[in-house]
Design an enzyme around this catalytic site. Structure first.
Site, PDB file in Angstrom:
ATOM      1  N   ARG A 144       0.917  -1.072   0.010  1.00 13.13           N
ATOM      2  CA  ARG A 144       0.009  -0.014  -0.065  1.00 13.13           C
ATOM      3  C   ARG A 144       0.749   1.215  -0.206  1.00 13.13           C
ATOM      4  NH1 ARG A 144      -1.997   0.850   4.566  1.00 13.13           N
ATOM      5  NH2 ARG A 144      -1.183  -1.084   5.343  1.00 13.13           N
TER       6      ARG A 144
ATOM      7  N   TYR B 161      -1.668  -3.710  -7.003  1.00 18.41           N
ATOM      8  CA  TYR B 161      -1.242  -4.351  -5.712  1.00 18.41           C
ATOM      9  C   TYR B 161      -2.321  -4.319  -4.764  1.00 18.41           C
ATOM     10  CZ  TYR B 161       1.108  -6.900  -2.187  1.00 18.41           C
ATOM     11  OH  TYR B 161       1.424  -7.453  -1.022  1.00 18.41           O
TER      12      TYR B 161
ATOM     13  N   GLY C 146      -4.204  -3.884  -1.275  1.00 21.36           N
ATOM     14  CA  GLY C 146      -5.047  -2.841  -0.944  1.00 21.36           C
ATOM     15  C   GLY C 146      -5.284  -1.577  -1.702  1.00 21.36           C
TER      16      GLY C 146
ATOM     17  N   LYS D 193      -9.541  -2.444   1.439  1.00 27.19           N
ATOM     18  CA  LYS D 193      -9.459  -1.277   2.297  1.00 27.19           C
ATOM     19  C   LYS D 193     -10.290   0.008   1.681  1.00 27.19           C
ATOM     20  CE  LYS D 193      -6.519  -3.753   4.302  1.00 27.19           C
ATOM     21  NZ  LYS D 193      -6.594  -4.294   5.736  1.00 27.19           N
TER      22      LYS D 193
ATOM     23  N   HIS E 191     -10.771  -2.434  11.277  1.00 28.02           N
ATOM     24  CA  HIS E 191      -9.718  -3.152  10.714  1.00 28.02           C
ATOM     25  C   HIS E 191      -9.463  -4.417  11.847  1.00 28.02           C
ATOM     26  CE1 HIS E 191      -5.299  -3.549   9.248  1.00 28.02           C
ATOM     27  NE2 HIS E 191      -5.966  -4.179   8.647  1.00 28.02           N
TER      28      HIS E 191
ATOM     29  N   SER F  88      -1.527  -3.566  10.210  1.00 33.46           N
ATOM     30  CA  SER F  88      -1.276  -4.426   9.220  1.00 33.46           C
ATOM     31  C   SER F  88       0.076  -5.321   9.431  1.00 33.46           C
ATOM     32  CB  SER F  88      -0.857  -3.535   7.993  1.00 33.46           C
ATOM     33  OG  SER F  88      -1.851  -2.879   7.764  1.00 33.46           O
TER      34      SER F  88
ATOM     35  N   CYS G 100       0.302  -7.566  11.754  1.00 30.11           N
ATOM     36  CA  CYS G 100       0.603  -7.755  13.095  1.00 30.11           C
ATOM     37  C   CYS G 100       0.037  -8.651  14.026  1.00 30.11           C
ATOM     38  CB  CYS G 100       0.486  -6.277  13.994  1.00 30.11           C
ATOM     39  SG  CYS G 100       1.755  -4.927  13.478  1.00 30.11           S
TER      40      CYS G 100
ATOM     41  N   LYS H 208      -3.177 -10.526  12.783  1.00 29.64           N
ATOM     42  CA  LYS H 208      -4.607 -10.906  12.808  1.00 29.64           C
ATOM     43  C   LYS H 208      -4.758 -12.104  11.953  1.00 29.64           C
ATOM     44  CE  LYS H 208      -5.765  -7.197  10.371  1.00 29.64           C
ATOM     45  NZ  LYS H 208      -4.259  -6.724  10.519  1.00 29.64           N
ATOM     46  N   THR H 209      -4.245 -12.306  10.994  1.00 29.58           N
ATOM     47  CA  THR H 209      -4.545 -13.829  10.324  1.00 29.58           C
ATOM     48  C   THR H 209      -4.349 -14.612  11.213  1.00 29.58           C
ATOM     49  OG1 THR H 209      -4.109 -12.598   8.124  1.00 29.58           O
ATOM     50  CG2 THR H 209      -3.997 -15.114   8.335  1.00 29.58           C
ATOM     51  N   ASN H 210      -2.964 -14.852  11.778  1.00 32.57           N
ATOM     52  CA  ASN H 210      -2.443 -15.831  12.667  1.00 32.57           C
ATOM     53  C   ASN H 210      -3.513 -16.019  14.275  1.00 32.57           C
ATOM     54  OD1 ASN H 210       0.536 -16.901  12.227  1.00 32.57           O
ATOM     55  ND2 ASN H 210       0.302 -14.756  11.376  1.00 32.57           N
TER      56      ASN H 210
ATOM     57  N   ASP I  40      -9.419  -9.663   8.878  1.00 32.41           N
ATOM     58  CA  ASP I  40      -8.715  -8.515   8.528  1.00 32.41           C
ATOM     59  C   ASP I  40      -9.978  -7.359   8.712  1.00 32.41           C
ATOM     60  OD1 ASP I  40      -6.568  -7.022   7.224  1.00 32.41           O
ATOM     61  OD2 ASP I  40      -7.871  -6.432   5.752  1.00 32.41           O
TER      62      ASP I  40
ATOM     63  N   ARG J 231       2.166 -12.218  -0.615  1.00 32.27           N
ATOM     64  CA  ARG J 231       0.821 -12.566  -0.282  1.00 32.27           C
ATOM     65  C   ARG J 231       0.110 -13.706  -0.670  1.00 32.27           C
ATOM     66  NH1 ARG J 231      -1.694  -8.782   4.200  1.00 32.27           N
ATOM     67  NH2 ARG J 231      -0.134  -7.283   4.195  1.00 32.27           N
TER      68      ARG J 231
ATOM     69  N   PHE K  52       1.373 -16.766  18.897  1.00 31.43           N
ATOM     70  CA  PHE K  52       0.783 -17.613  18.186  1.00 31.43           C
ATOM     71  C   PHE K  52      -0.159 -18.801  18.755  1.00 31.43           C
ATOM     72  CE2 PHE K  52       4.876 -16.909  15.966  1.00 31.43           C
ATOM     73  CZ  PHE K  52       4.219 -16.151  15.025  1.00 31.43           C
ATOM     74  N   GLY K  53       0.029 -20.122  18.816  1.00 32.06           N
ATOM     75  CA  GLY K  53      -1.021 -20.890  19.534  1.00 32.06           C
ATOM     76  C   GLY K  53      -1.122 -20.605  20.939  1.00 32.06           C
TER      77      GLY K  53
ATOM     78  N   ASN L  95      -1.002 -17.745  22.293  1.00 39.24           N
ATOM     79  CA  ASN L  95      -1.989 -16.735  22.638  1.00 39.24           C
ATOM     80  C   ASN L  95      -3.303 -16.880  23.410  1.00 39.24           C
ATOM     81  OD1 ASN L  95       0.162 -14.760  21.652  1.00 39.24           O
ATOM     82  ND2 ASN L  95      -0.655 -14.840  19.698  1.00 39.24           N
TER      83      ASN L  95
HETATM   84  P1  GTP Z   1      -2.701  -7.772   7.158  1.00 39.25           P
HETATM   85  O1  GTP Z   1      -3.083  -8.930   6.260  1.00 39.25           O
HETATM   86  O2  GTP Z   1      -1.506  -6.886   6.586  1.00 39.25           O
HETATM   87  O3  GTP Z   1      -3.699  -6.731   7.795  1.00 39.25           O
HETATM   88  O4  GTP Z   1      -1.905  -8.388   8.380  1.00 39.25           O
HETATM   89  P2  GTP Z   1      -2.278  -9.254   9.659  1.00 39.25           P
HETATM   90  O5  GTP Z   1      -2.621  -8.474  11.088  1.00 39.25           O
HETATM   91  O6  GTP Z   1      -3.191 -10.492   9.409  1.00 39.25           O
HETATM   92  O7  GTP Z   1      -0.662 -10.235   9.975  1.00 39.25           O
HETATM   93  P3  GTP Z   1      -0.364 -11.565   9.993  1.00 39.25           P
HETATM   94  O8  GTP Z   1      -1.309 -12.410  11.026  1.00 39.25           O
HETATM   95  O9  GTP Z   1      -0.181 -12.152   8.724  1.00 39.25           O
HETATM   96  O10 GTP Z   1       0.992 -11.569  10.620  1.00 39.25           O
HETATM   97  C1  GTP Z   1       2.129 -11.070   9.951  1.00 39.25           C
HETATM   98  C2  GTP Z   1       3.482 -11.432  11.014  1.00 39.25           C
HETATM   99  O11 GTP Z   1       3.266 -11.084  12.426  1.00 39.25           O
HETATM  100  C3  GTP Z   1       3.990 -12.616  10.410  1.00 39.25           C
HETATM  101  O12 GTP Z   1       5.186 -12.353  10.113  1.00 39.25           O
HETATM  102  C4  GTP Z   1       3.629 -13.378  11.646  1.00 39.25           C
HETATM  103  O13 GTP Z   1       4.447 -14.439  11.737  1.00 39.25           O
HETATM  104  C5  GTP Z   1       3.936 -12.395  12.880  1.00 39.25           C
HETATM  105  N1  GTP Z   1       2.966 -12.885  14.002  1.00 39.25           N
HETATM  106  C6  GTP Z   1       1.940 -13.199  14.015  1.00 39.25           C
HETATM  107  N2  GTP Z   1       1.354 -13.469  15.210  1.00 39.25           N
HETATM  108  C7  GTP Z   1       2.533 -13.433  16.076  1.00 39.25           C
HETATM  109  C8  GTP Z   1       2.818 -13.805  17.538  1.00 39.25           C
HETATM  110  O14 GTP Z   1       2.070 -14.220  18.343  1.00 39.25           O
HETATM  111  N3  GTP Z   1       3.991 -13.475  17.919  1.00 39.25           N
HETATM  112  C9  GTP Z   1       5.059 -13.211  17.017  1.00 39.25           C
HETATM  113  N4  GTP Z   1       6.155 -13.146  17.586  1.00 39.25           N
HETATM  114  N5  GTP Z   1       4.778 -12.589  15.839  1.00 39.25           N
HETATM  115  C10 GTP Z   1       3.554 -12.811  15.123  1.00 39.25           C
HETATM  116  C1  SPV Z   2      -3.154  -4.350   5.163  1.00 38.23           C
HETATM  117  O1  SPV Z   2      -2.058  -4.030   4.630  1.00 38.23           O
HETATM  118  O2  SPV Z   2      -3.651  -4.248   6.322  1.00 38.23           O
HETATM  119  C2  SPV Z   2      -3.641  -5.656   4.470  1.00 38.23           C
HETATM  120  C3  SPV Z   2      -3.132  -5.934   2.851  1.00 38.23           C
HETATM  121  O3  SPV Z   2      -4.710  -6.340   4.851  1.00 38.23           O
HETATM  122  S1  SPV Z   2      -3.636  -5.026   1.813  1.00 38.23           S
HETATM  123  O4  SPV Z   2      -4.871  -5.233   1.331  1.00 38.23           O
HETATM  124  O5  SPV Z   2      -2.741  -4.843   0.466  1.00 38.23           O
HETATM  125  O6  SPV Z   2      -3.890  -3.483   2.347  1.00 38.23           O
HETATM  126 MN    MN Z   3      -5.224  -5.606   6.957  1.00 38.14          MN
END
Ligand code: GTP
Ligand code: SPV
Ligand code: MN
Length: 603
Positions: free
Chosen positions: A70, A203, A205, A212, A232, A254, A256, A258-260, A283, A376, A500-501, A503
Site C-alpha cells: 500500500r 497491488y 489494498g 481497504k 480493521h 497491518s 501484526c 490478525k490472520t494468525n 482483516d 501474500r 501464536f497458539g 496466545n
Molecule cells: P494484514 O493482512 O497486513 O492486515 O496483517 P495481519 O494482521 O493479518 O498479519 P499476520 O497475521 O499475517 O501477521 C504478520 C506477521 O506477524 C507474520 O510475520 C507473523 O509471523 C507475525 N506474528 C503473528 N502472530 C504473532 C505472534 O503471536 N508472535 C510473534 N512474534 N509474531 C507473530
Molecule cells: C493491510 O495492509 O492491512 C492488508 C493488506 O490487509 S492490503 O490489502 O494490501 O492492504
Molecule cells: Mn489489513
C-alpha cells in the site's frame, strides 16, 4: 448495456468514454469466466502456473518491483471540508482530486479490456452487507476480487434491486493499472459520493477496491452516519470445553498478527481439554448494535489476502493447509519444483520474488529475503479448516470482547483490561505500533495507529473516537475492551512471549474476565492478570519472562501518557472532552503511583 440499472450503465459508459478500452466485460463470477481469465493471464505472463501435482489450480503473480505494498502517502480522502478528513489523512479538495486523477484515467485503458465487477461485501442476503461495483482493466484484480468478495451475478441482482429503491446505493470504484508509475499513482476516496478512484498500482489494498478502500475507508464514513462500526479487525470464535463460544474482535495493525490469531490452533493441553477455535474473519469487521444491546459482527470479505512470510506448520498450520489448492500467490519465491516458497518454510528457494536465480552462500542462506516481505496469498475463506459455521450468518455473531494490540518492543504488557468503555476507547486511540512491510516506507518505526485504522479511517480521527464513545448507552451490553502485545522483546532482542497458539492463554483470561471467572490486579493503566491468573500448563517459560511481560513500569507509562496527550492534542478542538478527561484521570493515577514509590523528601 448489461444492467437493468440505468445509473450503473450510464457510469460504465462514462468511464469507457474517458478511458477508451478496447472492449467491456461484465463479470458474472462463473467458473467458465474464471477459467478463461486464468488462460488469458497464463498467456500474458500475468500468472505463472505452480506445480499442479502439489498445488492444483495455484498461480504465482509477480507484481512490478515498485508496486508491492500500500502507498499511504499517495492515498487521499477528498471531502469538501479539509477538517472532515482530519490530520490522520492526506486531503485534497474533491474538484482538484477529480481533475488530477481523471487526467490520468484519460485513455488509460486503450487496447485493454474494461471489466465491470459487481460485488457484495458480506453474506449476500445479509442486511448488514453492502455492495459495490469495481471497474478495472486488470484481470489479476478480477481474479482476486472473485476470491475476496461475493462477486458476479448475485451481487449484480442485489445492486439492481437496491438501486431501484434509492439512488447511490452502491459504492463506485474505478481502477486502472495506468502506467504502474509511482509518480502517477493515486488512491482517492470521495466518501460523500461513495466513490473511489485508484490508478497506477495493481497491488492488494491499492487495487482490490472492495477491501481497504470500500470496506474500511468508505464504510467507516457510512458507519458513522448510520450508527455502526467498520473496523480493521479479525473475528474469532473460542469454544471452551463446556461448548460455549465467545466471539472476539481484535484490531492489530497491518502484518501484526490478525490472520494468525484468527486461525489459531490451541496448544496441546488446550486441545486435550476440548478447546476449539473458529475463524469468522481475518482483516475486516463490521459491527452493529442489535436489539439485545450487543454488538453483532460480520466479516464483509469472502477470502483472505494474507501475509505469506512466516506462515508455517509451526506458526499457522491452518493457513498453510488451505494453500495447497486454488490459491493465488503474489511475490513469493519458487522452489526448483515450482512450489511456492517464503521465509519460514522448509526447503530452499530457486527463484526469488522477481524471478531471479537465488544465489546461496556457503551456509545455505540467500543474501536477502527470497520472497518479498509483503508477499501474500489469496484464498477462499471456505478453504480454512477452522472456518466458522456461523461466518455466513446474516445477522453476524455477538462480540464478547474487543482487543487492541500493536507491535511494541518495550513497555506495553502482554495484556491489560480497560476499566470501562471510555478507557477502552482511549486504549484503542493511544495504540502504537512499529511499521511493517505492508505499506511502502521505513519498517520498524513506532507510530500511533489508533484502533489499527491509521491508514484506513475515512474521516477525522477525533470524530471517529467521538463516534466510538456514542455506543456507550444505558441499554447497551457492550464488549469489554482489552489491549495485548505479543511483540515485547527482552534485553537479548528476542520475543519474550512465544505467541501464536499460546496466545490462547491470554484469550482464555480475556473471556474469563468477560464471564467474571478470572481474577486481576488493578493498576493505573488497567487490570492485569497476576501470574496465577494465566493458564500456563505445558508452557515452559523461563523464569522472569512472565514477570517482565506483566510488569507495569510507572516511569515508562508516565512518559507514554505524556506522548499520548500530545497526540490527542494534535487533533485540536474536535477531540472529545471525555477522552481528554480519561487521559487526565489515568495520568493522575500514574503520577500518584510514582510519588508512592519515591521516598519522602525526594523532589
Ligand atoms: P494484514 O493482512 O497486513 O492486515 O496483517 P495481519 O494482521 O493479518 O498479519 P499476520 O497475521 O499475517 O501477521 C504478520 C506477521 O506477524 C507474520 O510475520 C507473523 O509471523 C507475525 N506474528 C503473528 N502472530 C504473532 C505472534 O503471536 N508472535 C510473534 N512474534 N509474531 C507473530
Ligand atoms: C493491510 O495492509 O492491512 C492488508 C493488506 O490487509 S492490503 O490489502 O494490501 O492492504
Ligand atoms: Mn489489513
Amino acid at each position: 448495456m448489461n444492467s437493468k440499472l440505468e445509473t450503473l450503465n450510464r457510469w460504465v459508459e462514462e468511464v469507457a468514454a474517458s478511458t477508451q478500452p478496447e472492449r467491456i466485460h461484465w463479470c458474472d463470477g462463473s467458473e467458465a469466466e474464471s477459467d478463461a481469465l486464468v488462460e488469458l493471464m497464463l498467456k500474458s505472463g500475468d500468472l505463472i502456473e505452480l506445480n499442479p501435482r502439489t498445488h492444483p489450480n495455484c498461480y504465482l503473480h509477480r507484481s512490478h518491483p515498485s508496486d508491492v505494498a500500500r502507498v499511504e502517502h499517495l492515498t487521499f480522502i477528498c471531502t469538501e471540508n479539509r477538517d472532515d478528513a482530519g490530520p490522520n489523512n492526506n486531503w485534497m479538495a474533491p474538484a482538484d482530486a477529480h481533475a488530477k486523477i481523471d487526467a490520468l484515467f484519460a485513455g488509460s485503458m486503450r487496447g485493454r479490456t474494461l471489466y465491470v465487477i459487481p460485488y457484495c461485501m458480506g453474506p449476500i442476503d445479509s442486511p448488514l452487507a453492502r455492495c459495490g461495483v469495481e471497474i478495472t482493466d486488470s484481470p489479476y484484480v478480477v481474479a482476486n476480487m472473485r476470491i475476496m468478495t461475493r462477486m458476479g451475478a448475485a451481487a449484480l441482482a442485489r445492486i439492481e434491486r437496491e438501486g431501484e429503491l434509492r439512488e447511490g446505493s452502491f459504492v463506485k470504484g474505478l481502477h486502472s493499472i495506468g502506467e504502474l508509475d509511482p509518480a502517477r499513482r493515486y488512491i482517492m476516496h470521495f466518501p460523500q459520493d461513495l466513490t473511489i478512484k485508484s490508478i497506477g498500482s495493481g497491488y492488494g489494498g491499492n487495487a482490490l477496491l472492495g477491501k481497504k478502500c470500500h470496506a474500511l475507508r468508505i464504510a467507516s464514513w457510512q458507519a458513522r452516519g448510520e450508527g455502526w462500526l467498520a473496523e480493521h479487525m479479525l473475528i474469532v470464535g473460542i469454544q471452551n470445553p463446556k461448548g460455549d463460544i465467545f466471539y472476539i474482535a481484535a484490531a492489530f495493525p497491518s502484518a501484526c498478527g490478525k490472520t494468525n490469531l484468527a486461525m489459531l490452533i490451541p496448544p496441546e493441553s488446550y486441545r486435550a481439554a476440548g478447546w476449539k477455535m473458529w475463524t469468522v474473519g481475518d482483516d475486516i469487521c463490521w459491527m452493529t448494535p442489535a436489539a439485545d444491546g450487543r454488538l453483532w459482527a460480520i466479516n464483509p470479505e469472502a477470502g483472505y489476502f494474507g501475509v505469506a512470510p512466516g506462515t508455517s506448520e509451526k506458526t499457522n498450520p491452518n493457513a498453510l493447509a488451505m494453500l495447497n489448492h486454488d490459491a493465488i500467490f503474489t511475490n513469493v519465491a519458487l522452489t526448483g519444483d515450482g512450489d511456492p516458497w517464503w521465509e519460514g518454510l522448509p526447503g530452499t528457494p530457486a527463484k526469488d520474488w522477481q524471478g531471479r536465480d537465488v544465489v546461496l552462500n556457503s551456509s545455505g542462506a540467500s543474501s536477502g529475503p527470497a520472497a518479498h516481505p509483503n508477499s501474500r496469498f489469496t484464498v477462499s475463506a471456505r478453504q480454512c479448516a477452522s472456518w466458522s459455521p456461523h461466518a455466513e450468518d446474516a445477522h453476524g455473531v455477538p462480540i464478547s470482547a474487543i482487543v487492541f494490540g500493536g507491535r511494541r518492543e518495550h513497555l506495553l504488557p502482554l495484556v491489560f483490561e480497560a476499566r470501562d468503555w471510555t478507557h477502552g476507547v482511549l486504549a484503542g486511540a493511544a495504540m502504537g505500533s512499529e511499521t511493517t512491510a505492508a505499506a511502502t516506507g521505513a519498517v520498524g518505526v513506532l507510530r500511533r495507529d489508533s484502533m489499527a485504522m491509521k491508514p484506513f479511517c475515512g474521516y477525522n480521527f477525533a470524530d471517529y473516537f467521538a463516534h466510538w464513545l456514542t455506543f456507550d448507552q444505558p441499554a447497551a451490553a457492550l464488549p469489554k475492551i482489552f489491549h495485548v502485545n505479543w511483540f515485547r522483546k527482552g534485553e537479548d532482542g528476542k520475543f519474550l512471549w512465544p505467541g501464536f497458539g499460546d496466545n490462547l492463554r491470554v484469550l482464555e483470561w480475556i473471556i474469563g474476565r468477560c464471564s467474571g471467572d478470572e481474577g486481576a490486579e488493578e493498576t493505573p493503566i488497567g487490570n492485569l492478570p497476576r501470574t496465577q491468573d494465566l493458564n500456563l500448563a505445558g508452557l515452559d517459560l523461563p523464569h522472569g519472562k512472565l514477570e517482565a511481560l506483566l510488569h507495569v513500569d510507572i516511569e515508562g507509562w508516565l512518559a507514554e501518557y505524556e506522548s499520548i496527550g500530545e497526540y490527542l492534542a494534535s487533533f485540536g478542538a474536535r477531540m472529545p472532552a471525555a477522552l481528554l478527561r480519561e487521559h487526565r484521570r489515568i495520568s493522575a493515577l500514574l503520577a500518584e503511583a510514582e510519588s508512592e514509590t519515591q521516598p519522602v523528601g525526594t523532589p
